[in-house]
Design an enzyme around this catalytic site. Structure first.
Site, PDB file in Angstrom:
ATOM      1  N   CYS A   1      48.546  27.351  46.337  1.00  0.00           N
ATOM      2  CA  CYS A   1      48.738  26.014  46.749  1.00  0.00           C
ATOM      3  C   CYS A   1      48.231  25.955  48.270  1.00  0.00           C
ATOM      4  CB  CYS A   1      50.523  26.239  46.898  1.00  0.00           C
ATOM      5  SG  CYS A   1      51.249  26.569  45.621  1.00  0.00           S
TER       6      CYS A   1
ATOM      7  N   GLY B   1      44.787  23.724  44.558  1.00  0.00           N
ATOM      8  CA  GLY B   1      45.895  23.430  43.396  1.00  0.00           C
ATOM      9  C   GLY B   1      45.527  22.109  43.015  1.00  0.00           C
TER      10      GLY B   1
ATOM     11  N   ASN C   1      53.182  28.123  50.106  1.00  0.00           N
ATOM     12  CA  ASN C   1      52.289  28.769  49.559  1.00  0.00           C
ATOM     13  C   ASN C   1      52.345  30.299  49.595  1.00  0.00           C
ATOM     14  OD1 ASN C   1      48.870  29.137  50.672  1.00  0.00           O
ATOM     15  ND2 ASN C   1      49.739  29.472  48.873  1.00  0.00           N
ATOM     16  N   GLY C   2      52.516  30.871  48.486  1.00  0.00           N
ATOM     17  CA  GLY C   2      52.680  32.129  48.232  1.00  0.00           C
ATOM     18  C   GLY C   2      53.785  32.479  47.345  1.00  0.00           C
TER      19      GLY C   2
ATOM     20  N   TYR D   1      36.896  33.771  47.241  1.00  0.00           N
ATOM     21  CA  TYR D   1      36.660  32.652  46.476  1.00  0.00           C
ATOM     22  C   TYR D   1      37.663  31.388  46.807  1.00  0.00           C
ATOM     23  CZ  TYR D   1      38.167  29.921  42.190  1.00  0.00           C
ATOM     24  OH  TYR D   1      38.673  29.130  41.442  1.00  0.00           O
TER      25      TYR D   1
ATOM     26  N   SER E   1      31.106  28.199  43.166  1.00  0.00           N
ATOM     27  CA  SER E   1      31.881  29.281  44.038  1.00  0.00           C
ATOM     28  C   SER E   1      30.874  30.187  44.330  1.00  0.00           C
ATOM     29  CB  SER E   1      33.123  29.837  43.019  1.00  0.00           C
ATOM     30  OG  SER E   1      32.580  30.085  41.757  1.00  0.00           O
TER      31      SER E   1
ATOM     32  N   ASP F   1      27.944  35.181  41.010  1.00  0.00           N
ATOM     33  CA  ASP F   1      29.140  34.628  40.917  1.00  0.00           C
ATOM     34  C   ASP F   1      29.802  35.393  41.770  1.00  0.00           C
ATOM     35  OD1 ASP F   1      30.838  32.757  40.432  1.00  0.00           O
ATOM     36  OD2 ASP F   1      31.079  32.994  38.234  1.00  0.00           O
ATOM     37  N   ASP F   2      31.102  34.570  42.315  1.00  0.00           N
ATOM     38  CA  ASP F   2      31.805  35.243  43.302  1.00  0.00           C
ATOM     39  C   ASP F   2      32.639  36.285  42.919  1.00  0.00           C
ATOM     40  OD1 ASP F   2      33.320  32.745  42.213  1.00  0.00           O
ATOM     41  OD2 ASP F   2      35.056  33.689  43.060  1.00  0.00           O
TER      42      ASP F   2
ATOM     43  N   CYS G   1      47.469  39.587  41.225  1.00  0.00           N
ATOM     44  CA  CYS G   1      48.048  39.262  42.594  1.00  0.00           C
ATOM     45  C   CYS G   1      49.508  38.616  42.539  1.00  0.00           C
ATOM     46  CB  CYS G   1      47.172  38.043  43.272  1.00  0.00           C
ATOM     47  SG  CYS G   1      47.979  37.799  44.757  1.00  0.00           S
TER      48      CYS G   1
ATOM     49  N   CYS H   1      44.893  42.594  52.589  1.00  0.00           N
ATOM     50  CA  CYS H   1      45.187  42.934  51.383  1.00  0.00           C
ATOM     51  C   CYS H   1      44.081  42.900  50.481  1.00  0.00           C
ATOM     52  CB  CYS H   1      46.527  42.102  50.857  1.00  0.00           C
ATOM     53  SG  CYS H   1      46.973  42.435  49.273  1.00  0.00           S
TER      54      CYS H   1
HETATM   55  P1  AMP Z   1      35.463  34.542  33.949  1.00  0.00           P
HETATM   56  O1  AMP Z   1      34.025  34.457  33.788  1.00  0.00           O
HETATM   57  O2  AMP Z   1      36.069  33.878  32.982  1.00  0.00           O
HETATM   58  O3  AMP Z   1      35.716  35.910  34.443  1.00  0.00           O
HETATM   59  O4  AMP Z   1      35.693  33.507  35.253  1.00  0.00           O
HETATM   60  C1  AMP Z   1      35.171  33.813  36.613  1.00  0.00           C
HETATM   61  C2  AMP Z   1      35.212  32.468  37.448  1.00  0.00           C
HETATM   62  O5  AMP Z   1      36.567  32.229  37.698  1.00  0.00           O
HETATM   63  C3  AMP Z   1      34.552  32.754  38.580  1.00  0.00           C
HETATM   64  O6  AMP Z   1      33.656  31.828  38.615  1.00  0.00           O
HETATM   65  C4  AMP Z   1      35.481  32.547  39.854  1.00  0.00           C
HETATM   66  O7  AMP Z   1      34.753  31.446  40.751  1.00  0.00           O
HETATM   67  C5  AMP Z   1      36.822  31.881  38.972  1.00  0.00           C
HETATM   68  N1  AMP Z   1      37.789  32.265  39.562  1.00  0.00           N
HETATM   69  C6  AMP Z   1      37.998  33.507  40.170  1.00  0.00           C
HETATM   70  N2  AMP Z   1      39.518  33.866  40.545  1.00  0.00           N
HETATM   71  C7  AMP Z   1      39.865  32.560  40.379  1.00  0.00           C
HETATM   72  C8  AMP Z   1      41.374  32.023  40.518  1.00  0.00           C
HETATM   73  N3  AMP Z   1      42.316  32.678  40.871  1.00  0.00           N
HETATM   74  N4  AMP Z   1      41.468  30.986  40.239  1.00  0.00           N
HETATM   75  C9  AMP Z   1      40.646  30.200  39.490  1.00  0.00           C
HETATM   76  N5  AMP Z   1      39.313  30.419  39.484  1.00  0.00           N
HETATM   77  C10 AMP Z   1      39.120  31.600  39.431  1.00  0.00           C
END
Ligand code: AMP
Length: 475
Positions: A14, A40, A115-116, A256, A297, A359-360, A396, A447
């Site tokens: 959020c 969000g 938010n939380g 992220y 990302s 990727d992140d 989380c 955390c």
């Molecule tokens: P996947 O390949 O299906 O595991 O999706 C990974 C992607 O989801 C990555 O590109 C992240 O940027 C994105 N991602 C990671 N955590 C979240 C989150 N909490 N909410 C939305 N997107 C996320």
């Protein structure tokens, strides 16, 4: 309503913004919410006040959908306002859960934006319902509203403190009534909240500094963990009513969630992400012709990775910016379609090339698997997947929406198995120590439970959420 699905009762990702002391308060809030839209996309709302009454507009969808009609914003009178953007897990996306929540009670009117996640909200709610309380939404934020209304304290501020002393977990939260704006971060400081100053002297509070930038506000400081900030006609005052606890700011905000142009807890997110890529190159190098980010990302981490390896950084995947984050779509069928809608490879660049894709983070692995397949079909000779985060092994509980433990690919699979599932020639994750080093978090205070399993706040209520078993695995 005990028949609610457990997953229906939580706030997740959020964004919050609040403005005090500006003639265009609701317009500034609206702009601030645009800057926080990444936090969000399922609901948005603003509540304003002219000191006499509260005015509300909220609905499901993006900020532009909810406030597309300018007349709606014009009805939000007054020089103070709070706003919220919301993402909820499937089932929690009902109109009633869109914030700010509003209530009329013994002391007048009240609006709340949060938010939380409060980890013990469920049992407090059960207790209140057993005593006859009626809830309008399934959100844990409403529990706080009930606790405020039932508090024996005399003043509004003391009632809020009394209520917040009962909830545990994550809450950056703002309250608006006819007289004041009150904001606080929980004592662990899981989620961000900053204070800014408008050129004309008004105050702004926001989840991220990028919201201040958009409305021309100057960053003043973070709200500290456990601090209560009160803004009224007398100005800003602050106090620390809660027992001190260890700081547990969410490290995933850096990886992220936060926007790269945000200054978060004293570090700029963009530089942190470059350093994450840099560390990743040291720990997980790859012999490749070029480095590609998964946009958006993975961009900054991929840039850091490419620089460190001395390899070209190329935009081999082109993103359609008019489609939202695929992960955020509520069901798997839409999500699958979403990847194709969102990303397309550039075959002329990729044909016959060995590529590292950065990727992140990796969550379910399903997006990544499709990306790998797309790159192969576009002619890439070798695909080396690099993740600028450690394996996400646990959900989380503190406000980031993650799928159930079952759905997290790294909760049940070794890295090599994940590599096989996504179809990459090799896969490499960042270590937990490398992540902390990149964030410059050597002194602790963060955390990292979704990676390490070290959950700083647990409560029996969590056993009633579907992600279990959790407790057996947690220290
Ligand atoms: P996947 O390949 O299906 O595991 O999706 C990974 C992607 O989801 C990555 O590109 C992240 O940027 C994105 N991602 C990671 N955590 C979240 C989150 N909490 N909410 C939305 N997107 C996320």
């Amino acid at each position: 309503m005990s028949d609610l699905l457990p997953s229906d009762a939580f706030n997740d990702e959020c964004g919050i913004v609040a403005v005090w002391g500006h003639a265009e308060a609701s317009n500034l809030c609206y702009l601030g919410l645009h800057a926080l839209q990444h936090r969000g996309q399922e609901g948005a709302g603003i509540v304003s006040s002219d000191g006499q009454a509260l005015y509300t507009q909220r609905g499901r969808g993006l900020v532009a959908d909810v406030f597309g009609d300018r007349a709606g914003l014009q009805r939000l009178l007054g020089n103070r306002a709070i706003g919220h953007v919301r993402y909820s897990t499937a089932g929690g996306n009902s109109e009633a859960n869109v914030q700010p929540l509003t209530a009329t009670w013994a002391m007048g009117q009240l609006a709340v934006a949060h938010n939380g996640n409060y980890v013990n909200a469920r049992s407090i709610r059960d207790e209140l319902e057993a005593e006859g309380a009626i809830f309008q939404s399934s959100s844990d934020t409403e529990v706080v509203v009930h606790l405020i209304a039932r508090s024996r304290q005399k003043t509004f501020v003391n009632r809020v403190v009394d209520a917040l002393a009962r909830v545990q977990g994550a809450g950056s939260i703002v309250f608006l009534n006819e007289d004041m704006l009150l904001a606080t971060r929980d004592p662990h400081g899981f989620r961000p909240l900053v204070i800014g100053r408008l050129p004309g002297g008004g105050w702004v509070l926001a989840s991220e500094t990028c919201a201040l930038d958009l409305i021309g506000a100057r960053f003043v400081r973070d709200v500290s963990p456990g601090e209560v900030v009160v803004i009224d006609d007398g100005g800003l005052s602050s106090f620390h009513p809660f027992p001190r606890s260890e700081s547990n700011a969410c490290i995933f905000e850096y990886l992220y969630f936060a926007r790269p142009d945000t200054m978060l807890w004293g570090r700029d997110v963009y530089s942190v992400r470059l350093r994450l890529g840099d560390r990743l190159a040291i720990e997980q190098p790859a012999d490749v012709d070029m480095v590609l980010p998964v946009p958006d990302s993975g961009v900054a981490a991929a840039l850091g990775y490419a620089r460190k390896l001395g390899k070209p950084f190329e935009l081999g995947l082109v993103r359609n910016h008019y489609v939202g984050r695929s992960f955020i779509e509520p069901n798997q069928q839409i999500r699958d379609f979403g990847v194709k809608l969102k990303l397309n490879p550039v075959p002329e660049l990729l044909r016959g090339k060995r590529v590292a894709v950065v990727d992140d983070s990796l969550v379910r692995g399903t997006t990544c698997r499709k990306i790998v397949r797309m790159l192969r079909e576009a002619g890439a000779a070798e695909i080396h997947l690099r993740i600028a985060a450690p394996p996400t092994t646990g959900p989380c509980w503190y406000g980031i929406d993650t799928p159930t433990r079952e759905e997290l690919i790294a909760s049940k699979n070794e890295v090599a198995e994940i590599g096989r599932f996504v179809g990459a020639d090799s896969i490499g994750y960042l270590s937990i120590a490398g992540m902390h080093e990149a964030v410059h978090a050597g002194e602790g205070g963060f955390c990292d439970a979704c990676f390490s399993g070290r959950y700083p706040v647990l409560h029996d209520d969590l056993k009633r959420r579907p992600q279990l078993p959790l407790f057996a695995e947690s220290p």
